[in-house]
Motif scaffolding. Structure first.
Motif, PDB file in Angstrom:
ATOM      1  N   ALA A 357       0.992  -1.285  -0.017  1.00  0.00           N
ATOM      2  CA  ALA A 357       0.074  -0.021   0.114  1.00  0.00           C
ATOM      3  C   ALA A 357       0.844   1.378  -0.035  1.00  0.00           C
ATOM      4  CB  ALA A 357      -0.886  -0.197   1.201  1.00  0.00           C
ATOM      5  N   VAL A 358       1.823   1.170   0.883  1.00  0.00           N
ATOM      6  CA  VAL A 358       2.898   2.618   1.007  1.00  0.00           C
ATOM      7  C   VAL A 358       3.641   2.628  -0.172  1.00  0.00           C
ATOM      8  CG1 VAL A 358       2.698   2.644   3.408  1.00  0.00           C
ATOM      9  CG2 VAL A 358       4.559   1.621   2.233  1.00  0.00           C
ATOM     10  N   SER A 359       3.823   1.674  -0.948  1.00  0.00           N
ATOM     11  CA  SER A 359       4.362   1.720  -2.182  1.00  0.00           C
ATOM     12  C   SER A 359       3.818   2.352  -3.203  1.00  0.00           C
ATOM     13  CB  SER A 359       4.985   0.424  -2.752  1.00  0.00           C
ATOM     14  OG  SER A 359       4.154  -0.493  -3.358  1.00  0.00           O
ATOM     15  N   GLY A 360       2.416   2.469  -3.065  1.00  0.00           N
ATOM     16  CA  GLY A 360       1.475   3.069  -4.087  1.00  0.00           C
ATOM     17  C   GLY A 360       0.892   2.200  -5.106  1.00  0.00           C
ATOM     18  N   ALA A 361       0.956   0.910  -4.802  1.00  0.00           N
ATOM     19  CA  ALA A 361       0.300   0.065  -5.520  1.00  0.00           C
ATOM     20  C   ALA A 361      -1.228   0.156  -5.716  1.00  0.00           C
ATOM     21  CB  ALA A 361       0.287  -1.604  -5.006  1.00  0.00           C
ATOM     22  N   ASP A 362      -1.914   0.837  -4.655  1.00  0.00           N
ATOM     23  CA  ASP A 362      -3.472   1.060  -4.868  1.00  0.00           C
ATOM     24  C   ASP A 362      -3.728   2.442  -5.020  1.00  0.00           C
ATOM     25  OD1 ASP A 362      -3.939  -1.790  -4.272  1.00  0.00           O
ATOM     26  OD2 ASP A 362      -3.607  -1.175  -2.240  1.00  0.00           O
ATOM     27  N   GLY A 364      -2.633   6.810  -4.588  1.00  0.00           N
ATOM     28  CA  GLY A 364      -2.416   7.530  -3.335  1.00  0.00           C
ATOM     29  C   GLY A 364      -1.684   9.009  -3.678  1.00  0.00           C
ATOM     30  N   THR A 365      -1.578   9.742  -2.745  1.00  0.00           N
ATOM     31  CA  THR A 365      -0.938  11.086  -2.922  1.00  0.00           C
ATOM     32  C   THR A 365       0.739  10.610  -2.983  1.00  0.00           C
ATOM     33  OG1 THR A 365      -2.568  12.125  -1.714  1.00  0.00           O
ATOM     34  CG2 THR A 365      -0.475  13.382  -2.210  1.00  0.00           C
ATOM     35  N   SER A 374       5.261  10.782   5.573  1.00  0.00           N
ATOM     36  CA  SER A 374       4.790  10.269   7.094  1.00  0.00           C
ATOM     37  C   SER A 374       3.664  11.178   7.473  1.00  0.00           C
ATOM     38  CB  SER A 374       5.836  10.249   8.158  1.00  0.00           C
ATOM     39  OG  SER A 374       6.468  11.744   8.392  1.00  0.00           O
ATOM     40  N   GLN A 375       3.773  12.706   7.173  1.00  0.00           N
ATOM     41  CA  GLN A 375       2.703  13.618   7.523  1.00  0.00           C
ATOM     42  C   GLN A 375       1.459  13.265   6.942  1.00  0.00           C
ATOM     43  OE1 GLN A 375       2.990  16.203   9.799  1.00  0.00           O
ATOM     44  NE2 GLN A 375       0.848  15.908   9.575  1.00  0.00           N
ATOM     45  N   LEU A 376       1.546  12.749   5.592  1.00  0.00           N
ATOM     46  CA  LEU A 376       0.349  12.417   4.704  1.00  0.00           C
ATOM     47  C   LEU A 376      -0.453  11.006   5.494  1.00  0.00           C
ATOM     48  CD1 LEU A 376       1.492  12.815   1.179  1.00  0.00           C
ATOM     49  CD2 LEU A 376      -0.112  14.165   2.126  1.00  0.00           C
ATOM     50  N   ILE A 377       0.353  10.198   5.887  1.00  0.00           N
ATOM     51  CA  ILE A 377      -0.093   9.017   6.677  1.00  0.00           C
ATOM     52  C   ILE A 377      -0.784   9.536   7.853  1.00  0.00           C
ATOM     53  CG2 ILE A 377       0.537   7.095   7.819  1.00  0.00           C
ATOM     54  CD1 ILE A 377       2.660   6.578   5.697  1.00  0.00           C
ATOM     55  N   GLU A 378      -0.194  10.400   8.740  1.00  0.00           N
ATOM     56  CA  GLU A 378      -0.811  10.667   9.922  1.00  0.00           C
ATOM     57  C   GLU A 378      -2.025  11.607   9.649  1.00  0.00           C
ATOM     58  OE1 GLU A 378       1.515  11.929  13.029  1.00  0.00           O
ATOM     59  OE2 GLU A 378       3.277  10.508  12.587  1.00  0.00           O
ATOM     60  N   ASP A 379      -2.122  12.191   8.655  1.00  0.00           N
ATOM     61  CA  ASP A 379      -3.447  12.788   8.122  1.00  0.00           C
ATOM     62  C   ASP A 379      -4.450  12.095   7.555  1.00  0.00           C
ATOM     63  OD1 ASP A 379      -2.279  15.045   8.776  1.00  0.00           O
ATOM     64  OD2 ASP A 379      -1.552  15.802   6.912  1.00  0.00           O
ATOM     65  N   GLU A 382      -3.766   8.079   1.881  1.00  0.00           N
ATOM     66  CA  GLU A 382      -3.190   7.010   1.297  1.00  0.00           C
ATOM     67  C   GLU A 382      -1.806   7.490   0.424  1.00  0.00           C
ATOM     68  OE1 GLU A 382      -3.674   3.643   1.520  1.00  0.00           O
ATOM     69  OE2 GLU A 382      -5.320   4.223   2.746  1.00  0.00           O
ATOM     70  N   ILE A 383      -0.872   6.871   0.505  1.00  0.00           N
ATOM     71  CA  ILE A 383       0.350   7.361  -0.090  1.00  0.00           C
ATOM     72  C   ILE A 383       0.978   6.544  -1.227  1.00  0.00           C
ATOM     73  CG2 ILE A 383       0.973   8.503   2.033  1.00  0.00           C
ATOM     74  CD1 ILE A 383       3.594   6.541   2.086  1.00  0.00           C
ATOM     75  N   ALA A 384       1.732   7.300  -2.109  1.00  0.00           N
ATOM     76  CA  ALA A 384       2.363   6.493  -3.269  1.00  0.00           C
ATOM     77  C   ALA A 384       3.842   7.175  -3.180  1.00  0.00           C
ATOM     78  CB  ALA A 384       1.750   6.712  -4.780  1.00  0.00           C
ATOM     79  N   TYR A 385       4.560   6.290  -2.492  1.00  0.00           N
ATOM     80  CA  TYR A 385       6.001   6.609  -2.280  1.00  0.00           C
ATOM     81  C   TYR A 385       6.825   6.904  -3.631  1.00  0.00           C
ATOM     82  CZ  TYR A 385      11.094   6.142  -0.829  1.00  0.00           C
ATOM     83  OH  TYR A 385      12.407   6.338  -0.586  1.00  0.00           O
ATOM     84  N   GLN A 386       7.526   7.865  -3.735  1.00  0.00           N
ATOM     85  CA  GLN A 386       8.284   7.859  -5.117  1.00  0.00           C
ATOM     86  C   GLN A 386       9.786   7.512  -4.653  1.00  0.00           C
ATOM     87  OE1 GLN A 386       6.456   9.186  -8.000  1.00  0.00           O
ATOM     88  NE2 GLN A 386       5.137   8.123  -6.491  1.00  0.00           N
ATOM     89  N   ALA A 387      10.016   6.645  -5.061  1.00  0.00           N
ATOM     90  CA  ALA A 387      11.378   5.742  -4.794  1.00  0.00           C
ATOM     91  C   ALA A 387      12.565   6.611  -5.381  1.00  0.00           C
ATOM     92  CB  ALA A 387      11.427   4.374  -5.253  1.00  0.00           C
ATOM     93  N   ALA A 388      13.535   6.669  -4.652  1.00  0.00           N
ATOM     94  CA  ALA A 388      14.758   7.531  -4.939  1.00  0.00           C
ATOM     95  C   ALA A 388      15.554   6.713  -6.276  1.00  0.00           C
ATOM     96  CB  ALA A 388      15.713   7.445  -3.751  1.00  0.00           C
TER      97      ALA A 388
END
Length: 429
Positions: A357-362, A364-365, A374-379, A382-388
Motif C-alpha cells: 500500500a505505501v509503495s503506491g500499488a493502490d 494515493g498521494t 509520514s505527514q500524509l499518513i498521519e493525516d 493513502e500514499i504513493a512513495y516515490q522511490a529514489a
C-alpha cells in the motif's frame, strides 16, 4: 516494454557505519489484509531493522553504498522525530557471499534472535536463497535492495525487493548488445543463480532478434571458484563471437579481463553487469593498464542518482567510490518504516501487510522522503512513495512493477560514466 530516458532520477550508495543498538519488537505470523492501525497514535514499539549486506566477499564493493543508503534513511527518519516516539534502530551484519554461506546464516540467526522486525538484504540472490526461509518463517520482513534472480519473484509474502528481476536487466543488456550490431554472442557465465538467470534472459533476447549465443549456453558455465580462465576464454573466442558478456562477480572478473586481453580480444566489445561493474582504475589488484576497458559497456539496475542524492550519501560515507544499490537500500528502509507507521505497529506482520500500500500499488498521494510521506499518513491519506531508485510500486510478486536500468561506458582510465537509462515494466509471476 522499454523506453529510453536520460532523466537522472536517483541511485546511491553509502558506507559501512555499524550502529550498536538494542533490540525489541520481533515478527509474527503472516497476514493477508492490510492492518488499519492508528498511524499517528504512537502505539507501536520502537522499530528495529537489521541488515545482511556484503562487508566481505565477492560483492563487497556493494556493501558501502547499500549500508549508507540504509543509514541515510534512518538518519532522516530519526532527525524528524523517529517513529512511535522513539528512534528507529539498525543492526548491521555481514552477508559475505555464497562461497561463505555460514556468514549470512549466522547473521540471520543473530538478527532473528535479536528481535528485528525487518531485514534489508542480502545483495546476492544465492545468499538470500540460503536464508530467506529462516527469516520469513520467523515472521520478519525481508527486503533486498539488489536481488535480481527471477526465481525469487513471488517467493514468499514476507519477501520483497526494490531491485528488478533479471527479466528487466537481461532485456536491456540483450537489446544493447544486439543494437550495437552483434549477432553471435559469447557469454562467460558462472554457475550461480544470479548468472544463469541473467544469461537465460539475455539468450532469449538475442535469439528472438535472430542472433545466437555461440558460447555460454546451458552446460557451459564455469565454477564460481574457478581461478584459471585460459581454456574458458580460449573456447569462447574460438566460437567467433561478435561480443562477449561477462556475467560474474568482481572476484572472478579481473582474471577474466586479463585473460581476454592476453588472448587478443577487443575489449570494446565487452559487456559487464551489476555484479561486476565497478571502477577498476589503473592501479592495485583490480586495476588494468590505461585504455584496457575503453568503450566497454555495462548495465546497472536503478535510475542514475542526482548529485543532490549522491551528496546526501557522501555525508554518510565520504569514502564512497560509487553508488550501486544505495538508492534501493534507502527505499527499502523507507518503505519498511512507512509500512509500520501506516499499520500503527512495528511488528513484521503489520509491516508486511502495509508494504504494498505505501509503495503506491493502490494509488494515493505521491510523496518523497520521510517528512512528507509520514505527514500524509498521519493525516489519514493513502500514499504513493516515490522511490529514489525510480522503481514503481510493488506488483503481485512483491517485485517493483517497473524499474530503470542504467547503461554505462568505460573511459581510458577504466572507470565508467553514465550514458543513458532504459525503463522497463516488470511482469508478475
Amino acid at each position: 516494454m522499454i523506453r529510453s530516458t536520460r532523466a537522472g532520477r536517483t541511485l546511491a550508495v553509502a558506507g559501512v557505519l555499524a550502529l550498536a543498538l538494542t533490540a525489541c519488537a520481533g515478527g509474527s505470523d503472516s497476514a493477508d489484509e492490510p492492518t488499519d492501525g492508528d498511524a499517528g497514535g504512537g502505539s507501536g514499539e520502537p522499530l528495529v531493522i537489521g541488515t545482511i549486506l556484503p562487508v566481505t566477499g565477492s560483492l563487497a564493493q556493494l556493501g558501502p553504498p547499500e549500508i549508507a543508503g540504509v543509514d541515510l534513511a534512518v538518519k532522516e527518519i530519526n532527525g524528524a522525530g523517529g517513529l512511535f516516539g522513539a528512534d528507529v534502530e539498525v543492526k548491521h551484519t555481514d552477508s559475505s557471499d555464497a562461497k561463505n554461506a555460514s556468514v549470512a546464516t549466522a547473521s540471520a540467526q543473530e538478527l532473528i534472535s535479536g528481535g528485528v522486525s525487518a531485514i534489508i538484504g542480502a545483495a546476492s540472490s544465492s545468499v538470500t536463497l540460503n536464508i530467506v526461509d529462516d527469516i520469513t518463517g520467523a515472521g520478519i520482513v525481508q527486503v533486498s535492495p539488489a536481488n535480481t534472480a527471477t526465481d525469487l519473484s513471488g517467493y514468499n509474502d514476507f519477501y520483497f525487493r526494490t531491485a528488478p528481476p533479471d527479466s528487466v536487466q537481461g532485456d536491456v543488456l540483450g537489446n544493447l548488445i544486439v543494437s550495437d550490431g552483434a549477432s553471435n554472442v559469447g557469454i562467460l557465465v558462472f554457475n550461480d543463480s544470479y548468472g544463469t538467470s541473467l544469461r537465460d534472459v539475455v539468450e532469449g533476447v538475442v535469439t528472438d532478434a535472430g542472433g545466437s549465443v555461440v558460447y555460454g549456453t546451458s552446460g557451459q558455465e564455469f565454477d564460481p571458484d574457478e581461478t584459471n580462465f585460459a581454456t574458458i576464454v580460449a573456447d569462447a573466442i574460438a566460437a567467433s563471437p561478435d561480443a562477449i558478456a561477462i556475467l560474474s562477480f568482481t572476484d572472478q572478473t579481473p582474471a577474466i579481463v586479463r585473460e581476454l586481453v592476453a588472448q587478443g580480444w577487443d575489449m570494446s566489445k565487452t559487456y559487464f553487469v551489476d555484479g561486476n561493474l565497478q571502477n577498476f582504475g589503473t592501479e592495485g589488484d583490480v586495476g588494468f593498464p590505461a585504455g584496457t576497458l575503453e568503450n566497454a559497456q555495462g548495465t546497472l539496475p536503478g535510475a542514475y542518482p542526482s548529485e543532490e542524492f549522491q551528496g546526501r550519501l557522501l555525508e554518510i560515507d565520504p569514502e564512497l567510490k560509487d553508488f550501486s544499490y544505495g538508492p534501493e537500500s534507502y527505499d527499502a528502509t523507507m518503505l519498511v518504516a512507512l509500512a509500520a507507521l501506516k499499520g500503527g505497529a512495528s511488528d513484521g506482520e503489520t509491516i508486511q501487510a502495509n508494504m504494498t500500500a505505501v509503495s503506491g500499488a493502490d494509488g494515493g498521494t505521491e510523496c518523497t522522503g520521510w517528512e512528507e510521506c509520514s505527514q500524509l499518513i498521519e493525516d489519514g491519506e493513502e500514499i504513493a512513495y516515490q522511490a529514489a531508485s525510480g522503481v514503481g510500486p510493488f506488483n503481485e510478486s512483491n517485485d517493483p512493477s517497473s524499474a530503470f536500468i542504467g547503461i554505462y561506458q568505460f573511459g581510458p582510465e577504466n572507470t565508467y560514466t553514465f550514458s543513458r537509462s532504459e525503463e522497463g515494466e516488470v511482469p508478475s509471476s
